[in-house]
Design a protein around this motif. Sequence first.
Motif, PDB file in Angstrom:
ATOM      1  N   VAL A  40      13.483  12.936   0.264  1.00  0.00           N
ATOM      2  CA  VAL A  40      12.168  12.396  -0.224  1.00  0.00           C
ATOM      3  C   VAL A  40      11.091  11.899   0.852  1.00  0.00           C
ATOM      4  CG1 VAL A  40      11.125  10.105  -1.598  1.00  0.00           C
ATOM      5  CG2 VAL A  40      13.101  11.506  -2.384  1.00  0.00           C
ATOM      6  N   ILE A  41      11.780  11.273   1.966  1.00  0.00           N
ATOM      7  CA  ILE A  41      11.194  10.797   3.125  1.00  0.00           C
ATOM      8  C   ILE A  41      10.476  11.854   3.850  1.00  0.00           C
ATOM      9  CG2 ILE A  41      11.255   9.557   5.197  1.00  0.00           C
ATOM     10  CD1 ILE A  41      13.274   7.587   4.012  1.00  0.00           C
ATOM     11  N   LEU A  42      11.163  13.149   4.138  1.00  0.00           N
ATOM     12  CA  LEU A  42      10.879  14.251   4.573  1.00  0.00           C
ATOM     13  C   LEU A  42       9.719  14.869   3.731  1.00  0.00           C
ATOM     14  CD1 LEU A  42      14.004  15.979   6.026  1.00  0.00           C
ATOM     15  CD2 LEU A  42      12.363  14.701   7.243  1.00  0.00           C
ATOM     16  N   LEU A  43       9.975  14.811   2.660  1.00  0.00           N
ATOM     17  CA  LEU A  43       8.704  15.744   1.740  1.00  0.00           C
ATOM     18  C   LEU A  43       7.523  14.755   1.712  1.00  0.00           C
ATOM     19  CD1 LEU A  43      10.689  16.610  -1.532  1.00  0.00           C
ATOM     20  CD2 LEU A  43       9.800  17.830   0.078  1.00  0.00           C
ATOM     21  N   LEU A  44       7.654  13.335   1.837  1.00  0.00           N
ATOM     22  CA  LEU A  44       6.366  12.498   2.087  1.00  0.00           C
ATOM     23  C   LEU A  44       5.689  12.666   3.314  1.00  0.00           C
ATOM     24  CD1 LEU A  44       7.608   9.144   0.533  1.00  0.00           C
ATOM     25  CD2 LEU A  44       6.130  10.680  -0.525  1.00  0.00           C
ATOM     26  N   PHE A  45       6.586  13.147   4.404  1.00  0.00           N
ATOM     27  CA  PHE A  45       6.075  13.035   5.686  1.00  0.00           C
ATOM     28  C   PHE A  45       5.148  14.620   5.768  1.00  0.00           C
ATOM     29  CE2 PHE A  45       6.660  15.483   9.761  1.00  0.00           C
ATOM     30  CZ  PHE A  45       6.197  14.751  10.626  1.00  0.00           C
ATOM     31  N   LEU A  46       5.880  15.654   5.175  1.00  0.00           N
ATOM     32  CA  LEU A  46       5.179  17.084   5.014  1.00  0.00           C
ATOM     33  C   LEU A  46       4.136  17.180   4.221  1.00  0.00           C
ATOM     34  CD1 LEU A  46       8.459  19.254   4.747  1.00  0.00           C
ATOM     35  CD2 LEU A  46       7.107  18.951   6.724  1.00  0.00           C
ATOM     36  N   ILE A  47       3.930  16.276   3.120  1.00  0.00           N
ATOM     37  CA  ILE A  47       3.019  16.073   1.951  1.00  0.00           C
ATOM     38  C   ILE A  47       1.834  15.512   2.865  1.00  0.00           C
ATOM     39  CG2 ILE A  47       1.981  15.106  -0.056  1.00  0.00           C
ATOM     40  CD1 ILE A  47       4.636  15.602  -1.227  1.00  0.00           C
ATOM     41  N   SER A  48       1.948  14.425   3.703  1.00  0.00           N
ATOM     42  CA  SER A  48       1.008  13.628   4.241  1.00  0.00           C
ATOM     43  C   SER A  48       0.472  14.360   5.517  1.00  0.00           C
ATOM     44  CB  SER A  48       1.632  12.496   4.800  1.00  0.00           C
ATOM     45  OG  SER A  48       2.495  12.747   5.936  1.00  0.00           O
ATOM     46  N   GLN A  49       1.270  15.460   6.067  1.00  0.00           N
ATOM     47  CA  GLN A  49       0.654  16.305   6.977  1.00  0.00           C
ATOM     48  C   GLN A  49      -0.389  17.096   6.482  1.00  0.00           C
ATOM     49  OE1 GLN A  49       2.349  16.767  10.777  1.00  0.00           O
ATOM     50  NE2 GLN A  49       2.244  14.656   9.884  1.00  0.00           N
ATOM     51  N   ALA A  50      -0.079  17.560   5.330  1.00  0.00           N
ATOM     52  CA  ALA A  50      -0.962  18.589   4.687  1.00  0.00           C
ATOM     53  C   ALA A  50      -2.221  17.983   4.048  1.00  0.00           C
ATOM     54  CB  ALA A  50      -0.270  19.343   3.437  1.00  0.00           C
ATOM     55  N   ILE A  94      -4.616  10.257   9.962  1.00  0.00           N
ATOM     56  CA  ILE A  94      -4.973  10.061   8.405  1.00  0.00           C
ATOM     57  C   ILE A  94      -3.167  10.201   7.881  1.00  0.00           C
ATOM     58  CG2 ILE A  94      -5.652  11.146   6.471  1.00  0.00           C
ATOM     59  CD1 ILE A  94      -8.333  11.640   8.145  1.00  0.00           C
ATOM     60  N   SER A  95      -2.582  11.342   8.322  1.00  0.00           N
ATOM     61  CA  SER A  95      -1.170  11.530   8.014  1.00  0.00           C
ATOM     62  C   SER A  95      -0.404  10.315   8.002  1.00  0.00           C
ATOM     63  CB  SER A  95      -0.691  12.627   8.552  1.00  0.00           C
ATOM     64  OG  SER A  95      -1.357  13.854   8.410  1.00  0.00           O
ATOM     65  N   MET A  96      -0.534   9.460   9.223  1.00  0.00           N
ATOM     66  CA  MET A  96       0.280   8.458   9.292  1.00  0.00           C
ATOM     67  C   MET A  96       0.009   7.457   8.274  1.00  0.00           C
ATOM     68  SD  MET A  96       0.492   7.949  13.395  1.00  0.00           S
ATOM     69  CE  MET A  96       1.151   6.210  13.158  1.00  0.00           C
ATOM     70  N   VAL A  97      -1.454   7.112   7.950  1.00  0.00           N
ATOM     71  CA  VAL A  97      -1.599   6.057   7.221  1.00  0.00           C
ATOM     72  C   VAL A  97      -1.164   6.376   5.892  1.00  0.00           C
ATOM     73  CG1 VAL A  97      -3.740   4.990   6.156  1.00  0.00           C
ATOM     74  CG2 VAL A  97      -3.616   5.400   8.712  1.00  0.00           C
ATOM     75  N   MET A 102       2.790   5.594   1.315  1.00  0.00           N
ATOM     76  CA  MET A 102       3.794   6.328   0.383  1.00  0.00           C
ATOM     77  C   MET A 102       5.120   5.555   0.784  1.00  0.00           C
ATOM     78  SD  MET A 102       2.405  10.050  -0.344  1.00  0.00           S
ATOM     79  CE  MET A 102       2.402  10.729   1.332  1.00  0.00           C
ATOM     80  N   LEU A 103       5.557   5.501   1.943  1.00  0.00           N
ATOM     81  CA  LEU A 103       6.678   4.879   2.148  1.00  0.00           C
ATOM     82  C   LEU A 103       6.891   3.481   1.744  1.00  0.00           C
ATOM     83  CD1 LEU A 103       7.459   6.663   5.777  1.00  0.00           C
ATOM     84  CD2 LEU A 103       8.898   6.778   3.388  1.00  0.00           C
ATOM     85  N   TRP A 104       5.717   2.853   1.970  1.00  0.00           N
ATOM     86  CA  TRP A 104       5.787   1.412   1.451  1.00  0.00           C
ATOM     87  C   TRP A 104       6.050   1.453   0.012  1.00  0.00           C
ATOM     88  CZ3 TRP A 104       2.275  -1.394  -1.606  1.00  0.00           C
ATOM     89  CH2 TRP A 104       2.221  -2.885  -1.782  1.00  0.00           C
ATOM     90  N   ILE A 105       5.366   2.014  -0.844  1.00  0.00           N
ATOM     91  CA  ILE A 105       5.337   2.137  -2.120  1.00  0.00           C
ATOM     92  C   ILE A 105       6.922   2.711  -2.592  1.00  0.00           C
ATOM     93  CG2 ILE A 105       4.708   3.363  -4.426  1.00  0.00           C
ATOM     94  CD1 ILE A 105       2.122   3.611  -3.240  1.00  0.00           C
ATOM     95  N   TYR A 106       7.529   3.515  -1.868  1.00  0.00           N
ATOM     96  CA  TYR A 106       8.847   3.995  -2.116  1.00  0.00           C
ATOM     97  C   TYR A 106       9.824   3.161  -1.818  1.00  0.00           C
ATOM     98  CZ  TYR A 106      13.009   7.199  -2.259  1.00  0.00           C
ATOM     99  OH  TYR A 106      13.948   7.573  -2.381  1.00  0.00           O
ATOM    100  N   ARG A 107       9.514   2.284  -0.899  1.00  0.00           N
ATOM    101  CA  ARG A 107      10.374   1.185  -0.462  1.00  0.00           C
ATOM    102  C   ARG A 107      10.667   0.312  -1.547  1.00  0.00           C
ATOM    103  NH1 ARG A 107       9.387  -2.536   4.679  1.00  0.00           N
ATOM    104  NH2 ARG A 107       9.752  -4.275   3.230  1.00  0.00           N
ATOM    105  N   LEU A 108       9.242  -0.163  -2.185  1.00  0.00           N
ATOM    106  CA  LEU A 108       9.475  -1.170  -3.174  1.00  0.00           C
ATOM    107  C   LEU A 108      10.056  -0.625  -4.696  1.00  0.00           C
ATOM    108  CD1 LEU A 108       5.618  -2.559  -3.055  1.00  0.00           C
ATOM    109  CD2 LEU A 108       7.830  -3.503  -2.359  1.00  0.00           C
TER     110      LEU A 108
END
Length: 305
Positions: A40-50, A94-97, A102-108
């Motif tokens: 999931v974390i890797l998918l969020l990383f790739l999605i944020s890049q796009a 922008i990808s970082m932000v 998204m990681l903050w939400i997933y962590r919650l």
Amino acid sequence: MTESVKKEAVKSPQVVADDKQSQAAKAKPAPQVAWYDVVVILLLFLISQALGGVVSTALGVRLPGEAYTTSFDADVLEAADSMQARFVAISYAISMVLCFAMLWIYRLVRGWRSLLSFRAPGWASPFRLLCGYLLMWCVSIAIEPLAAQLPGDQSGLGGGGWLLVSAVLLAPAFEEIIFRGYAAGILRRLYGGMVAWILSALIFGLVHVIPSVALTATFSGLVLSFFYLRYRSLVMVIMLHAMNNITACFLHSVDLGDVTFRELLGGGTLYWAIFAFCAVVSVASLVRMGKTVQGIKSDNYQPKV
């Protein structure tokens, strides 16, 4: 009354309270993680890049057009490099932000307290950073003959000051938090140090896509993952990553970014002597690192009785 009892008797209420809090903190269970969290974390990383590229374009930050890239004028090509690097840096920011949000939400959702360790590097960090920096370059020289046979082109990163922003400031922090802090950290909790060390480095290499870059990133990832697993400090690996990238940016700025070490030295006796030294140091270091991380157990490890 014994000496130890006397010392216990004179403890202040604040000291007793601090002791209880420390014991309670140690008693808290580790965050519950699963293998799919890494996916999931890797998918969020790739999605944020796009999404970073899409948002940058929507904001008017665009890649240089064909008129720039096909020009033979040095000033125009320099402007194209700057535009390219500007797009990469802004889209990456922008990808970082987006990714961290998204990681903050997933962590919650997962109920995690924290998985990241930003502890201070320690008093010996300058020496450790120097060793890690030199080892990363030793490894890159050792695998260069193989990497040179693979396709690869990093001209898409651009050049100039914007390249420093993306490669030295943004990329080290973003990538180390994702691939060392989260990926290696979760894998260490689940499967122990050896799996975390190898698998996180492979994932780090694969996301670089370009074959020659992916190979170098994989071996660099082994060094970075070792330092994180050994010292549990994201601060240290972010600094080490930035040191490596700033050297690469310098070589790019003096038109040596695409020149191999063998081409630089002419492939003579000096080159082969340095290559042999780097190969021996790399192999010995990787073996040593492997033995060290093998001793890092998962959170579910049960010693044999």
